[in-house]
Design a protein around this motif. Structure first.
Motif, PDB file in Angstrom:
ATOM      1  N   ILE A  35       0.751  -1.071   0.032  1.00 43.53           N
ATOM      2  CA  ILE A  35       0.139   0.089   0.086  1.00 43.53           C
ATOM      3  C   ILE A  35       1.016   1.230   0.070  1.00 43.53           C
ATOM      4  O   ILE A  35       1.841   1.306   0.933  1.00 43.53           O
ATOM      5  CB  ILE A  35      -1.042  -0.049   1.244  1.00 43.53           C
ATOM      6  CG1 ILE A  35      -1.707  -1.174   1.281  1.00 43.53           C
ATOM      7  CG2 ILE A  35      -1.878   1.141   1.233  1.00 43.53           C
ATOM      8  CD1 ILE A  35      -2.545  -1.143   2.527  1.00 43.53           C
ATOM      9  N   LYS A  43      -3.814   4.587   5.852  1.00 43.43           N
ATOM     10  CA  LYS A  43      -3.181   3.177   5.353  1.00 43.43           C
ATOM     11  C   LYS A  43      -3.366   2.001   6.415  1.00 43.43           C
ATOM     12  O   LYS A  43      -3.928   1.054   6.272  1.00 43.43           O
ATOM     13  CB  LYS A  43      -1.667   3.199   5.111  1.00 43.43           C
ATOM     14  CG  LYS A  43      -1.562   4.256   3.677  1.00 43.43           C
ATOM     15  CD  LYS A  43      -0.181   4.117   2.977  1.00 43.43           C
ATOM     16  CE  LYS A  43       0.951   4.808   4.162  1.00 43.43           C
ATOM     17  NZ  LYS A  43       0.821   6.173   4.473  1.00 43.43           N
ATOM     18  N   THR A 147       3.405  -1.191   3.888  1.00 43.37           N
ATOM     19  CA  THR A 147       3.062   0.082   3.530  1.00 43.37           C
ATOM     20  C   THR A 147       4.232   0.625   3.239  1.00 43.37           C
ATOM     21  O   THR A 147       5.364   0.513   4.015  1.00 43.37           O
ATOM     22  CB  THR A 147       2.054   1.007   4.508  1.00 43.37           C
ATOM     23  OG1 THR A 147       2.872   1.040   5.809  1.00 43.37           O
ATOM     24  CG2 THR A 147       0.911   0.291   4.830  1.00 43.37           C
TER      25      THR A 147
END
Length: 271
Positions: A35, A43, A147
């Motif tokens: 992400i 996120k 992320t």
């Protein structure tokens, strides 16, 4: 550096760009997800809400310069003269088939990424040299989401190609449209200052756009627009709230930066 089992609470996340559908399909296909997006775009909230909806136990680790291999795989222990082994969060999630959340993975050191890469390849296994060469195979259902922040974020670096390839599903998360951001902010405040909240969101977007083209150093996140609405609820005047939440942070880059933002606030909220 934070790690541990996340205790999940009810989320106010609004899935405005169908991120849950992407995560669902990746999970069903046994594909790991990366992400990508700036700070404060939800996120972490997205990952937590996905785990809640799926009923999956979520383990998480936040990477920094202080993160070591031992945080991932574990380390030997000595108790009452007996040598043992305390497993790390990576090994724990693999053995139990939990979801593993690797937060800000592009802040990790090279040796940590190398060890992580071993577990993320198609075999889904890792050899624990720290525990007599034990071979750990990931249990069914093991799922990993990571992320990354943009490279402009302090402490971040480019991910090596071999690590990037472990996450073939890449989900982009950006700041939502103004009407969606307004819905998000209202969930965290009384919503009784609708006009002023929309002004704050418009101001945040002006500053984000200026930061994107490097006219300003800092880009305000959703946290700031939520804080702006909350402090209005406390009774603070709109102009003062805008200065405290949005303008004063720019003083760390000097009076020129601060004055740029203050001039924008004056044009929007008056003197």
């Amino acid at each position: 550096m934070r790690l541990g089992t996340v205790v999940l609470a009810e989320s106010l996340y609004i899935d405005w760009n169908n991120s849950f559908d992407v995560l669902d399909k990746a999970y069903a296909s046994n594909l790991f997800v990366l992400i990508i997006g700036p700070k404060g775009t939800g996120k972490t909230t997205l990952v937590r809400e996905f785990a809640t909806k799926r009923g999956i136990k979520l383990e998480s680790i936040n990477f920094s310069l202080r993160t070591r291999e031992s945080h991932l795989v574990g380390a030997k222990t000595l108790e009452n003269g007996a040598i043992g082994f305390e497993q790390g969060i990576l090994v724990k999630s693999m053995k139990e088939g939990n979801m593993l959340y690797l937060d800000e993975i592009n802040s990790a050191e090279a040796d940590v990424l190398l060890r992580l890469d071993e577990a993320l390849d198609d075999r889904r296994q890792i050899v624990l040299k720290e525990s007599g060469g034990e071979l750990v195979n990931a249990a069914k259902g093991w799922f990993v989401a990571a992320t990354i922040n943009p490279l402009s974020h302090v402490g971040t670096k480019e991910l090596p190609p071999q690590v990037l390839s472990r996450f073939p599903i890449r989900l982009r998360l950006d700041y939502p449209p103004e009407d969606i951001e307004f819905q998000i902010v209202k969930q965290h405040s009384s919503g009784s200052h609708e006009k002023e909240i929309m002004q704050g969101i418009k101001l945040a977007n002006i500053l984000r756009q200026a930061a994107a083209v490097e006219e300003l150093y800092y880009s305000p996140s959703l946290r700031e627009t939520i804080a702006f609405a909350k402090i209005l609820d406390s009774g603070m005047k709109t102009r003062q709230a805008a200065e405290i939440v949005f303008a004063n942070v720019y003083l760390q880059w000097g009076t020129v930066e601060f004055q740029k933002v203050n001039d924008i606030i004056t044009s929007m909220f008056g003197s």
